[in-house]
Structures are given as structure tokens and as C-alpha cells.
Write a protein that holds these residues in place. Structure first.
Motif, PDB file in Angstrom:
ATOM      1  N   ALA A  43       0.811  -1.226   0.000  1.00  0.00           N
ATOM      2  CA  ALA A  43       0.000   0.000   0.000  1.00  0.00           C
ATOM      3  C   ALA A  43       0.841   1.271   0.000  1.00  0.00           C
ATOM      4  O   ALA A  43       0.593   2.199   0.750  1.00  0.00           O
ATOM      5  CB  ALA A  43      -0.962  -0.002   1.195  1.00  0.00           C
ATOM      6  N   GLY A  44       1.877   1.313  -0.833  1.00  0.00           N
ATOM      7  CA  GLY A  44       2.649   2.548  -1.004  1.00  0.00           C
ATOM      8  C   GLY A  44       3.830   2.726  -0.061  1.00  0.00           C
ATOM      9  O   GLY A  44       4.497   3.748  -0.104  1.00  0.00           O
ATOM     10  N   ARG A  45       4.120   1.716   0.787  1.00  0.00           N
ATOM     11  CA  ARG A  45       5.211   1.895   1.746  1.00  0.00           C
ATOM     12  C   ARG A  45       6.581   1.972   1.071  1.00  0.00           C
ATOM     13  O   ARG A  45       7.508   2.583   1.593  1.00  0.00           O
ATOM     14  CB  ARG A  45       5.173   0.785   2.790  1.00  0.00           C
ATOM     15  CG  ARG A  45       4.043   0.979   3.780  1.00  0.00           C
ATOM     16  CD  ARG A  45       3.936  -0.125   4.810  1.00  0.00           C
ATOM     17  NE  ARG A  45       2.833   0.148   5.724  1.00  0.00           N
ATOM     18  CZ  ARG A  45       1.556  -0.041   5.430  1.00  0.00           C
ATOM     19  NH1 ARG A  45       1.215  -0.531   4.257  1.00  0.00           N
ATOM     20  NH2 ARG A  45       0.611   0.249   6.293  1.00  0.00           N
ATOM     21  N   TRP A  49       7.257   3.567  -1.625  1.00  0.00           N
ATOM     22  CA  TRP A  49       7.465   4.958  -2.053  1.00  0.00           C
ATOM     23  C   TRP A  49       7.836   5.820  -0.860  1.00  0.00           C
ATOM     24  O   TRP A  49       8.675   6.724  -0.957  1.00  0.00           O
ATOM     25  CB  TRP A  49       6.215   5.503  -2.730  1.00  0.00           C
ATOM     26  CG  TRP A  49       5.916   4.790  -4.002  1.00  0.00           C
ATOM     27  CD1 TRP A  49       4.943   3.862  -4.221  1.00  0.00           C
ATOM     28  CD2 TRP A  49       6.637   4.900  -5.229  1.00  0.00           C
ATOM     29  NE1 TRP A  49       5.003   3.408  -5.507  1.00  0.00           N
ATOM     30  CE2 TRP A  49       6.022   4.027  -6.152  1.00  0.00           C
ATOM     31  CE3 TRP A  49       7.740   5.667  -5.640  1.00  0.00           C
ATOM     32  CZ2 TRP A  49       6.478   3.890  -7.464  1.00  0.00           C
ATOM     33  CZ3 TRP A  49       8.176   5.532  -6.949  1.00  0.00           C
ATOM     34  CH2 TRP A  49       7.547   4.651  -7.837  1.00  0.00           C
ATOM     35  N   LEU A  65      11.439   5.408  -0.151  1.00  0.00           N
ATOM     36  CA  LEU A  65      12.265   6.203  -1.060  1.00  0.00           C
ATOM     37  C   LEU A  65      12.345   7.649  -0.600  1.00  0.00           C
ATOM     38  O   LEU A  65      13.412   8.267  -0.598  1.00  0.00           O
ATOM     39  CB  LEU A  65      11.643   6.172  -2.455  1.00  0.00           C
ATOM     40  CG  LEU A  65      12.046   5.004  -3.328  1.00  0.00           C
ATOM     41  CD1 LEU A  65      11.109   4.878  -4.500  1.00  0.00           C
ATOM     42  CD2 LEU A  65      13.471   5.212  -3.815  1.00  0.00           C
ATOM     43  N   PHE A  79      -9.108  -0.598   2.021  1.00  0.00           N
ATOM     44  CA  PHE A  79      -8.224  -1.752   2.069  1.00  0.00           C
ATOM     45  C   PHE A  79      -6.780  -1.327   2.243  1.00  0.00           C
ATOM     46  O   PHE A  79      -6.131  -0.913   1.302  1.00  0.00           O
ATOM     47  CB  PHE A  79      -8.387  -2.556   0.772  1.00  0.00           C
ATOM     48  CG  PHE A  79      -7.767  -3.901   0.844  1.00  0.00           C
ATOM     49  CD1 PHE A  79      -8.450  -4.959   1.400  1.00  0.00           C
ATOM     50  CD2 PHE A  79      -6.478  -4.108   0.375  1.00  0.00           C
ATOM     51  CE1 PHE A  79      -7.873  -6.204   1.487  1.00  0.00           C
ATOM     52  CE2 PHE A  79      -5.897  -5.353   0.466  1.00  0.00           C
ATOM     53  CZ  PHE A  79      -6.596  -6.400   1.010  1.00  0.00           C
ATOM     54  N   ASP A  80      -6.275  -1.391   3.449  1.00  0.00           N
ATOM     55  CA  ASP A  80      -4.861  -1.168   3.718  1.00  0.00           C
ATOM     56  C   ASP A  80      -4.551  -1.949   4.981  1.00  0.00           C
ATOM     57  O   ASP A  80      -4.702  -1.444   6.098  1.00  0.00           O
ATOM     58  CB  ASP A  80      -4.583   0.334   3.912  1.00  0.00           C
ATOM     59  CG  ASP A  80      -3.112   0.618   4.199  1.00  0.00           C
ATOM     60  OD1 ASP A  80      -2.368  -0.342   4.538  1.00  0.00           O
ATOM     61  OD2 ASP A  80      -2.694   1.777   4.105  1.00  0.00           O
ATOM     62  N   LEU A 130      11.056  13.463  -5.636  1.00  0.00           N
ATOM     63  CA  LEU A 130      10.315  13.170  -4.412  1.00  0.00           C
ATOM     64  C   LEU A 130       9.259  14.209  -4.120  1.00  0.00           C
ATOM     65  O   LEU A 130       8.153  13.871  -3.723  1.00  0.00           O
ATOM     66  CB  LEU A 130      11.303  13.030  -3.265  1.00  0.00           C
ATOM     67  CG  LEU A 130      12.080  11.750  -3.545  1.00  0.00           C
ATOM     68  CD1 LEU A 130      13.501  11.882  -3.120  1.00  0.00           C
ATOM     69  CD2 LEU A 130      11.400  10.561  -2.935  1.00  0.00           C
ATOM     70  N   LEU A 136       6.319  13.567  -6.321  1.00  0.00           N
ATOM     71  CA  LEU A 136       5.612  12.341  -5.922  1.00  0.00           C
ATOM     72  C   LEU A 136       4.769  12.568  -4.666  1.00  0.00           C
ATOM     73  O   LEU A 136       3.609  12.163  -4.588  1.00  0.00           O
ATOM     74  CB  LEU A 136       6.620  11.216  -5.669  1.00  0.00           C
ATOM     75  CG  LEU A 136       6.016   9.913  -5.162  1.00  0.00           C
ATOM     76  CD1 LEU A 136       5.137   9.289  -6.232  1.00  0.00           C
ATOM     77  CD2 LEU A 136       7.096   8.931  -4.751  1.00  0.00           C
ATOM     78  N   MET A 137       5.350  13.255  -3.682  1.00  0.00           N
ATOM     79  CA  MET A 137       4.611  13.498  -2.435  1.00  0.00           C
ATOM     80  C   MET A 137       3.332  14.302  -2.717  1.00  0.00           C
ATOM     81  O   MET A 137       2.298  14.083  -2.099  1.00  0.00           O
ATOM     82  CB  MET A 137       5.482  14.286  -1.444  1.00  0.00           C
ATOM     83  CG  MET A 137       6.665  13.536  -0.892  1.00  0.00           C
ATOM     84  SD  MET A 137       6.186  12.080   0.047  1.00  0.00           S
ATOM     85  CE  MET A 137       6.772  10.790  -1.004  1.00  0.00           C
ATOM     86  N   TYR A 145      -0.003  12.397  -3.474  1.00  0.00           N
ATOM     87  CA  TYR A 145      -0.839  11.948  -2.359  1.00  0.00           C
ATOM     88  C   TYR A 145      -1.683  13.102  -1.834  1.00  0.00           C
ATOM     89  O   TYR A 145      -2.857  12.954  -1.518  1.00  0.00           O
ATOM     90  CB  TYR A 145       0.021  11.393  -1.222  1.00  0.00           C
ATOM     91  CG  TYR A 145       0.819  10.181  -1.602  1.00  0.00           C
ATOM     92  CD1 TYR A 145       0.217   8.927  -1.683  1.00  0.00           C
ATOM     93  CD2 TYR A 145       2.172  10.267  -1.886  1.00  0.00           C
ATOM     94  CE1 TYR A 145       0.938   7.815  -2.038  1.00  0.00           C
ATOM     95  CE2 TYR A 145       2.909   9.151  -2.240  1.00  0.00           C
ATOM     96  CZ  TYR A 145       2.293   7.929  -2.308  1.00  0.00           C
ATOM     97  OH  TYR A 145       3.008   6.832  -2.666  1.00  0.00           O
TER      98      TYR A 145
END
Lengths: 324, 355, 366
Positions: free
Chosen positions: A219-221, A223, A226, B191-192, C148, C151-152, C155
């Protein structure tokens, strides 16, 4: 269990996969390679760790399998970017894409089965100590491994000759090559170390954190890991701090939601007001705080050019072909 | 090259053949929003599909598309199924409503069913489950079983279905223990597993000893099992993940409905309906076996389940809204239309409703 | 034994043409093996995957629907990547564009005239460009790593959209579901040939954008500037080009195109805002950009190929029950093969046995 200790234990479990994956990526980036495939490598580690644990019944074998699979899988990235000098950003993304698909395919038979959870440490007398017993002496083995990993990587990078060599490769691959250092071989080893760590982080998810396999369970961990490396300006102990800060923010947000303010009138007024304020903020904004915080920290550490220059591997992401 | 061409021709023929063969079977199709391997919401819909295959054997053919995102891709998924000979298509997520509706208009001969929405057409019906009935029973069990008088509830997003269930849970709990408190944590995701586990731990750390969830993974159940507290399963029976923790689970039992609708479509008696199925409808809302509780709690739960099966609605007055303003008068039953658009907490729920 | 690369004095024209073919053949071979491993007839599976979607008119429409946002975004990203700016936050810029472009149809639903659609598209582009401007300015001003920060911000944009459709912009008559009101017909981007399918004008936008960007990159001073700054920033500075200006320029261009993709796909296909408006277009477009070798015209082809793999993946699911995961395996492998084959353009590959090595160095090589 004291509530603060309980929360810290939760934070430790939530932060460990980030810490492991980010520490691995840190070594990769210190050698001058940017591998954006962490998420894919973690998923491969998670599925293989879960599968081997389920098939053999031994979580340790699962962890071992995840480490090996992570390292082998990262070789694909290594071969493309190091031997065939392909673009690292694109190759890393492809590695993630492939990892999502492959892990899903491999994992089909393992869906809906509870896994075997790795047992936590228990030392009679010590684990039961008030406040710190559970935190220091009652965690799962991978927590301790992650701490050893940070210490080890920190010592390796800044306390050994081999570490200096690796950093010199990342800082200026041209002069490193001229000095007779095998740039490509060192980078291969670094990439494999990063892959092994990502695999281990994935196994932590599927064997310790939530002992089960489901598609895309990272679930995106990957990223986040990084981001943490840059957040930490390529320093192992700052990665540690960053991972725990991130874990703390996530867990604190959940706990603040659950807390009943009316029972907390004994708190100092300012703290009470802060909690009330946080509770009034829409949860989407709270959820975005870690990402915004990362951007802010990036800005803060990068605006000081001298500091950044000192820490940033100057050859990061640049292809190297030895000219003889 | 020649060989390849030959093989390709053969392949074309084969595809054509499978299509032709399919023509004399009744084809029923499903669109899932998640993976059938989520062991939760989409998994249960797929169990319903498998039940259809089992019930009609050779007479039906089924197929599905999984992981269909609720965005621009959804319309293509429905169009594909309509064009590939599906005669009855089930769209199983709220977000599919408008794309499914558009495709239904374009394919008047194909029958469509949409779960949890509200748009109907001559060839499109809607179906939904009264999960709140099960939640009321769970609330009662929670209040009886809890020693700390604190329950924890992990939720995704504040949509009517979720709010309805929170309200029903609290109404049930307060019917046996007015001092019971429910702590609610929003995780902003369906869902996580990691975040759901974190939320479960946070709730337990703050004193909750019974956990409910309106998210899809089994992570919270596993946390309850290791921490030695109780929990309720969601969507499917999660007893394997919490043999000592699970009290019961709110199982989405789509199978009887899917079987009856496929049968109606095969017989030619299918009409677009707008049904909201509950415990009384072949246990469409099914409570997994009551476990890990004393006999008298079990007896109470069974009695309540029976009362609801007999037609009693947990949303029967007197019920006030959270701020104390009256909502339902004594004996008044909530209208379905109000429930389906629910955007408030009832009295007894603590905390502010997220906007 | 080891593999060594020898740089060609000039890049090979032969391999420039041949490398996509090599990549395609390798991907096809890989596909045959994969399907055989999955226990399916490989040839049938390949037919369903890559040919069957092209045999029907409606699927060709769908191909255009799926490819349009990918091409739009990837064309913009190519400008960034050619100038060595690593914007990987196009998904967030898409969302920002969709939000900005939806201001008129959501807040002023009565404003309906011929100006509405153009205004929506322009506002979408502005929204995307402004959002892309954040990592660009941070990079120029503070030297912040753009990979980065961009990318951040993805979200953050997604969470903001989530809040908007659940809070301020929620349809008051929508049963409290998280979505805005439906766009009026005047706010809906029309289909090109409504009689045969839903391919919409955003595909035309994509083709125009590809041509314009191609022209800019190849024929104008600005394009030259972008390429020089990408290949050799030092040389660029000697030529008097400002690296900061190029950073802002490339981010703004790619952000505007991602924003356009966002509002166009919302207007044409969804007709309202909801928590999910993109199945990861912004990330997939990065792959498209590289598959098209950062050339706008190549990107058009790459976008169509990738869209085909999605459609084929769905066809394979319904026809022979192949998991949807194979589509992402395919896309990953295709990208690997394309990247690896492109190496042949600039390098010759030599397999060296370890023992020979010493001798070769003595003989030298040029």
C-alpha cells in the motif's frame, strides 16, 4: 501495559518496514544508483516470505526466502541499468510494475489463509519491566534486526574502507574508476543489498505486521521508504529518525481520533486545545501531513547547498560506462 | 511464418467456436471493484458467482472482470461484457452506477443489476443489503461481552451505508448497556491491511476490548487474536484469522439473490427490482456462527436476530439525533429513503461526524 | 565471461529502427512462455491479447479513450525528461487540473454556453501547470529533489480531491455519496463519432499536443534549449541558457498537459468529480513516455500499444480467465525490453571471456 509504551510498540512495528527498506535504498543511492523499484521488490519479498512460511511452517525460512528473492529480483534492475546502462528512473518503475503483477500471480493460492506470525522476544524478568520492558525486550526479531542493520550500515559507510570506496563510487564514478575501483561490481553489490533489504521489509509485512498475503499489501510503503532516504539526506541515523517520525505521525493520528477528550480535562490547557484542534481537522488533511512534512523537510535540507553537497551522492542516477 | 499464420487462423477459429458454443448457454457476468483475492467484499461477490455456477451447472456460463477502477475504465468493462454475450450483468460497487446506467441505455436487450446504488431503468435493477440489521445484533453482543465498556470501530469513509451501521451498532449496544462507549477511527481507505492493523492496536491501547470494522481486510481480526480481545468479522467469515477472537461476522451472502435473479432471467420473468435484502431474505445478511461468548449472550443474539427476521427494524423510535433533537417518534420506523441518505449520528454516538 | 559495452562513435541508425522490433519480438516470446506456464494455449492467448481488441469498432474507440490521457501526459513528460527534470507527479497534476477545470460546471452549473468547454479546458491546464509549478519552484529556489517532491504532492492532491467531493463540493441531492453534481451537456466533451463509440475530442487534443511538442522540440530554439540543458547543462549555460527557466518551463508544460488530460477525461467520461478519477494515468504515462523513447510521435504509438495491453488484458480475463495481473507483468516486461534494446543504439555489446580481457586492453580499442 502502559498506554505510552503500547503506542510506542505499535509505532515500532509500523516503522520497521520503512526503516529496513529505506536503509537498503540508502546504500544503493550512496553508490550512485537510484532504484525506484522498492515497492515492487517489497511485494516480491512479501509474497515469497509468506509462501515459504506457509509451506514450511518456519517464519525464519520465509524471511530468508524473502531476502534471497529480493536480492535476485533486484539483479534484473542491476543488469539493465548497470550492464545495459538503461535509464534508472524508467527501469525502476518497470521493476515496480512487474513486481505488482508477478506477486499477485504468485500469491493467488495463498489468499485467505492466516499466516504464521513470528513470535516476539520474551526474556523472563526483562520483558515485564515497567514502561520499557515490552519496548526494549519484547519486540519481534525483525525489529532488532532493523536496529542492527542501521548500526551496521552506519558503521560500514562511515567507518570502513569498503564503505569509503562505495561512497566514492557514488560521489564521482569517473575518478573512482580511474583509481582502479570496480565501479560496476560495487554498484551490483549495492543494488543486491538494497533488494535484499526491500525483500526483508516485505517479509516483515507479511510475517510480522499483518501475517497474511493480499495483493498490493505494501500500500505505497515502498514509495515512502524512497522519500525517507532523501528526507534523511542519505544518513542512516536520520533514516532511522525519519522512519520513526513517520510511524509516530501515522499512529498518533489514529490515537488522537480514538481519544475521548472529555476524559482528558486534567491535561494542560494548551495540549488539550491542540488535541481538540487536531480532532476538528478533516482526516484527509491529517493523512496528508506526512507527505507535506516530507516536502518541507526536503526544502529545509536542500536549501543549504553546502550541507547537501556534502551528503548527496553526486553521481546519483547517472549512468556509468567505463572507458578504457 | 506460415506456421504462425496457421496458428493464428486456428486461434481465430477457436475464439469464434467458444463464442458460438457459449451462445446456447445463459451467460451471467460480474464486475468487481477489488480483487477476488481480497477475502472481503469482492471475494464474497465472487462466492455468489460460484454459487450460480454450482446451481445451474452446464446451463450457465459466467465470467467476471476484477480490479475495475471506479473511473473512466468502468464504462468499458460493462460495454465489453454486454458485447460479449452476457445476458445479465451485475455491477457490484456504488461507483459503477453511472457507467453501468449509460451502458444499460445502449444495450436494451441486456439485463443489468447494480449493487448499492439508486438509478433504475427498464433493464436495470438495484439491490443492496441491510447490513445495519447485523450491526445492531453485533452492538448488543459487544456491550454484553465487553469488560471495559469500550468498543472500537474501524471505518473507511463517511458514506450513508457506513453511518447507518455505526448508528445501528450503537443503538444495539445501548439497548443492553447505556454506558457502553464506541471509539471510532477513520482510516480513509477500504483496504490497507497495515493501517487497519495500526487502527486496531490504537483502539485496543485506548481500552477497547471489542472491535468492529467497516473495512475489508482481515488485519484487525488478527490483531484482536494476538492481543486477546474480541472482534467482529467483516464481509466474510474470518474465524480462521481469529479463532479465539471472532464473536461473529457480518457475511455478505449474495448467493441466494444471484441464483434467484439468474433463474428469473433464464425463465424470462426478470423485472428490474429495487430490493434491499436483510436477514429475513434467505439470510442475505448472514451472521457467522456465534462463537467465543457465553450461552446467555448467544441466546440474546439469536433472539434479536429472530426478532429482526420477523420484520422488526432496529431503526424504530424513539430515537434522537446526536444533538438531542428528536428524529423518530415512539414506534415510528425510519423510511428507507432516509436511511439510504443518512448523514447524521444518532444520540449516543460520540465524536463529531467527519465532513 | 562478462558483457561489455562499447560506445558507438555515432548512434546506430540501423538499431534505432530495429530496436522497437527487437523489443516487440522479445515481449511476444515472453508472452508465449508466460501463457504456456499459466496453462493456456499461448497462440490463442496472444491473439486475444493483442489482436482481438483491434477487430471491433467499439474497441478501437475504447483504445482512443484509454490512450488519450496517456499520450497527453506522456508528451508533456517527454519535455521534462529530455531536459533532465524528473517529474513523476503527473498523477497529482492531473487531479489538480480536474479540480480547477471543474470549478465552472460544479459551482456555476447555470453558466452554459459555447465558451464553457474551452474555459474548462484552459482552467484545467492552468490548474495542472500551477500544481507542477510547486516542485519546479522548489527545485529552482531551494535545489529540492523534484522526483520526491512531485511524488509526495500526488498523495496530497488525491486527499484534497477526496475531501472536496465528500465536503464542500458534494452533490446535495446525491444521497450523500461522495460525488459532485453531474456536469451539464454543455460541460461534456462530445464524442467525435457518437454513432459508433465514445472516443472523444481528448484524443484529438492528444494528437495535436504530440505534433506541437514535436515541432517545438525539433524545430524551435526553445526545443534546442531544452535538449541542450538536458544533455549538457554546462554547455547550455555557456550558450546563455538559464537552467532555472528551463526547469519551470518543462514542469509547466507537462503540468498543463496532465491537467488537460484530467479535466478532459472527467468531462468526457465521468461527467462529475468523484474520489477516484484516474486509474493511475499519471504513472502509466511515465512508462508510455519511455516506451515512446521521449519522442512525441513515438509516444503516440506507445500510448496506443499500452492502451491495447489494457484492453487485451480485459479480453483475456473474460475469454480465457487469465488474471488481470498478467497485464502489469506484460507492461513491465515490455518496458524492460524496450529499454534494453535501446542500448543497442548507442553501444555495441561484446561478450568477453575473462581471460581474453587483459590482452584486449593491450591491443586497445577504438
Amino acid at each position: 501495559m502502559d498506554i505510552a509504551e503500547a503506542i510506542l510498540t505499535t509505532v515500532a512495528t509500523a516503522s520497521t518496514p520503512l526503516l529496513i527498506a529505506a536503509t537498503g535504498e540508502l546504500v544503493v543511492e550512496r553508490s550512485g544508483v537510484l532504484n525506484l523499484g522498492v515497492e515492487g521488490m517489497m511485494l516480491m519479498g512479501a509474497v515469497s516470505g509468506f509462501a515459504v512460511t506457509a509451506l514450511t511452517g518456519y517464519p525464519w525460512l520465509g524471511v530468508l526466502a524473502a531476502v534471497i528473492v529480493g536480492a535476485v529480483y533486484s539483479l534484473l534492475f542491476g543488469f539493465l541499468t548497470l550492464t545495459l546502462v538503461t535509464n534508472q528512473v524508467a527501469t525502476g518503475l518497470a521493476l515496480t510494475l512487474l513486481g505488482v503483477g508477478l506477486s499477485g500471480l504468485i500469491g493467488v493460492p495463498f489468499v485467505g489463509h492466516p499466516g504464521i506470525q513470528m513470535t516476539s522476544l520474551y526474556i523472563p524478568g526483562l520483558t515485564g519491566l515497567p514502561y520499557v520492558g515490552k519496548l526494549l525486550f519484547g519486540e519481534d526479531p525483525l525489529f532488532y534486526l532493523s536496529i542492527v542493520l542501521v548500526i551496521g550500515v552506519s558503521w560500514f559507510l562511515f567507518g570502513t574502507r569498503a564503505g569509503l570506496t562505495l561512497r566514492s563510487v557514488g560521489d564521482n564514478h569517473g575518478s573512482a574508476h580511474a583509481l582502479g575501483i570496480p565501479v560496476i561490481r560495487i554498484r551490483y553489490l549495492a543494488v543486491m543489498f538494497g533488494g535484499a533489504c526491500a525483500g526483508l521489509a516485505g517479509a516483515q509485512l507479511s510475517i510480522v505486521y499483518t501475517p497474511q498475503w493480499v495483493e498490493n499489501m505494501t500500500a505505497g510503503r515502498g514509495w515512502i521508504a524512497l522519500a525517507l532516504v532523501v528526507f534523511a539526506s542519505w544518513r542512516p541515523w536520520r533514516v532511522f529518525a525519519g522512519a520513526y517520525l513517520f510511524g509516530l505521525l501515522t499512529i498518533a493520528e489514529l490515537n488522537i481520533q480514538a481519544v475521548d477528550l472529555s476524559t482528558l480535562h486534567q491535561l494542560p490547557g494548551a495540549v488539550y486545545d491542540l488535541l481538540a484542534l487536531i480532532k476538528a481537522i478533516p482526516s484527509q488533511f491529517l493523512s496528508s501531513i506526512p507527505y507535506l512534512a516530507t516536502v518541507v523537510v526536503l526544502v529545509v535540507i536542500s536549501r543549504n547547498r553546502r550541507l547537501t553537497m556534502m551528503n548527496t551522492p553526486a553521481s546519483l542516477g547517472r549512468a556509468f560506462v567505463p572507458d578504457r | 511464418m506460415k506456421k504462425l499464420l496457421l496458428a493464428l487462423t486456428a486461434a481465430t477459429a477457436l475464439v469464434a467456436a467458444t463464442n458460438a458454443q457459449a451462445a446456447d448457454k445463459f451467460k451471467a457476468c460480474w464486475v468487481y471493484v477489488g480483487a477476488i483475492g481480497d477475502f472481503g467484499y469482492s471475494f464474497q461477490h465472487n462466492q455468489g458467482r460460484l454459487a450460480v455456477e454450482k446451481a445451474f451447472g452446464d446451463k450457465v456460463e459466467t465470467t467476471y472482470l476484477e480490479n475495475v477502477s471506479e473511473g473512466p475504465d468502468a464504462e468499458r468493462a460493462f460495454e465489453r461484457l454486454a458485447r460479449e454475450g452476457c445476458k445479465l450483468v451485475f455491477g457490484t460497487s456504488f461507483g459503477f452506477m453511472d457507467p453501468e446506467y449509460k451502458v444499460a441505455k445502449r444495450f436494451p436487450k441486456v439485463l443489468f443489476e447494480h449493487a448499492t446504488g439508486f438509478k433504475t431503468a427498464k433493464n436495470m435493477g438495484v439491490y443492496n443489503l441491510r447490513w445495519y440489521e447485523g450491526r445492531y445484533v453485533m452492538g448488543q453482543i459487544a456491550a454484553k461481552v465487553s469488560k471495559s465498556h469500550i468498543g472500537g470501530y474501524i471505518v473507511s469513509f463517511p458514506i450513508p451505508e457506513v453511518l447507518m451501521d455505526i448508528n445501528a451498532f450503537v443503538l444495539g449496544a445501548h439497548s443492553v448497556d447505556p454506558n457502553f462507549k464506541l471509539k471510532i477511527v477513520w482510516v480513509n481507505s477500504w483496504f490497507d491491511p497495515g493501517k487497519e492493523a495500526d487502527a486496531a492496536k490504537a483502539l485496543i491501547d485506548q481500552g477497547a476490548d471489542v472491535l468492529g470494522q467497516h473495512t475489508d481486510s482481515t488485519a484487525a481480526m488478527q490483531v484482536a487474536e494476538t492481543r486477546g480481545v474480541h472482534a467482529f468479522g467483516q464481509a466474510s467469515d474470518m474465524i480462521k484469522f481469529g479463532p479465539h477472537a471472532q464473536l461473529t461476522a457480518l457475511v455478505d451472502n449474495w448467493a441466494p439473490y444471484y441464483v434467484s435473479r439468474v433463474k428469473a432471467a433464464m425463465d424470462g420473468t426478470w423485472k428490474p427490482d429495487n430490493v434491499w435484502l436483510g436477514i429475513k431474505d434467505d439470510h442475505a445478511v448472514e451472521l457467522a456462527p456465534f462463537t467465543n461468548m457465553s450461552d446467555d449472550v448467544k441466546a440474546m443474539a439469536e433472539a434479536t436476530e429472530k426478532k429482526i427476521a420477523g420484520g422488526w427494524n432496529p431503526f424504530t423510535g424513539p430515537i434522537n439525533k446526536q444533538d438531542g433533537t428528536p428524529w423518530l417518534k415512539d414506534g415510528e420506523v425510519a423510511k428507507d429513503s432516509v436511511l439510504l441518505g443518512m448523514n447524521f449520528y444518532v444520540q449516543g454516538v460520540e465524536g463529531a461526524l467527519p465532513k | 565471461m562478462r558483457i561489455e559495452l562499447v560506445k558507438r562513435p555515432q548512434h546506430s541508425i540501423l538499431f534505432s529502427a530495429l530496436s522497437p522490433v527487437v523489443a516487440l519480438i522479445l515481449t511476444l516470446l515472453f508472452g508465449l512462455v508466460l501463457f504456456a506456464l499459466l496453462g493456456r494455449n499461448p497462440v490463442t492467448a496472444m491473439y486475444i491479447y493483442f489482436v482481438s481488441p483491434l477487430t471491433e469498432v467499439w474497441q478501437i474507440h475504447e483504445l482512443a479513450v484509454k490512450a488519450a490521457p496517456l499520450i497527453l501526459i506522456a508528451v508533456g513528460l517527454s519535455v521534462c525528461y529530455r531536459s533532465n527534470n524528473w517529474n513523476i507527479g503527473a498523477e497529482g497534476q492531473l487531479v489538480a487540473g480536474a479540480l480547477a477545470g471543474s470549478i465552472l460546471p460544479v459551482m456555476f452549473p447555470d453558466f452554459q454556453n459555447f465558451m464553457l468547454l474551452p474555459l474548462m479546458m484552459i482552467m484545467g491546464m492552468i490548474g495542472g501547470a500551477l500544481y507542477a509549478g510547486i516542485p519546479a519552484i522548489l527545485k529552482v529556489r531551494f535545489n529540492t529533489n523534484e522526483i520526491l517532491s512531485s511524488l509526495m504532492l500526488v498523495y496530497v492532491a488525491n486527499l484534497f480531491l477526496d475531501w472536496m467531493v465528500r465536503g464542500p463540493w458534494r452533490d446535495p441531492n446525491g444521497h450523500n455519496f461522495p460525488q459532485t453534481i453531474q456536469f451539464s451537456d454543455a460541460a461534456t466533451l462530445p464524442a467525435i463519432f457518437p454513432a459508433s463509440g465514445r472516443a472523444s475530442w481528448d484524443f484529438v487534443f492528444a494528437l495535436v499536443a504530440a505534433l506541437v511538442i514535436w515541432f517545438m522540440m525539433e524545430k524551435t530554439l526553445k526545443g534546442f534549449e531544452v535538449r541542450v540543458m538536458g544533455q549538457s547543462p554546462r554547455a547550455g549555460r555557456f550558450a546563455g541558457f538559464s537552467s532555472g527557466r528551463i526547469v519551470i518551463f518543462s514542469f509547466v508544460v507537462s503540468g498543463a498537459l496532465a491537467g488537460l488530460a484530467g479535466i478532459a477525461t472527467v468531462s468526457a467520461n465521468i461527467n462529475q468529480l468523484q474520489p477516484v478519477i484516474s486509474p493511475g494515468y499519471g504513472f502509466t504515462a511515465i512508462i508510455v513516455a519511455f516506451l515512446g523513447r521521449l519522442n512525441p510521435l513515438g509516444i503516440v504509438v506507445a500510448g496506443l500499444v499500452l492502451a491495447l495491453s489494457y484492453l487485451g488484458g480485459e479480453a483475456a480475463q473474460t475469454a480465457i480467465g487469465i488474471s488481470d495481473k498478467t497485464a502489469s507483468v506484460f507492461q513491465g516486461m515490455l518496458l524492460f525490453f524496450v529499454l534494453a534494446s535501446d542500448t543497442l543504439i548507442y553501444y555495441r555489446i561484446r561478450i568477453v571471456r575473462s581471460r581474453e580481457r587483459a590482452g584486449e586492453v593491450v591491443h586497445g580499442h577504438s
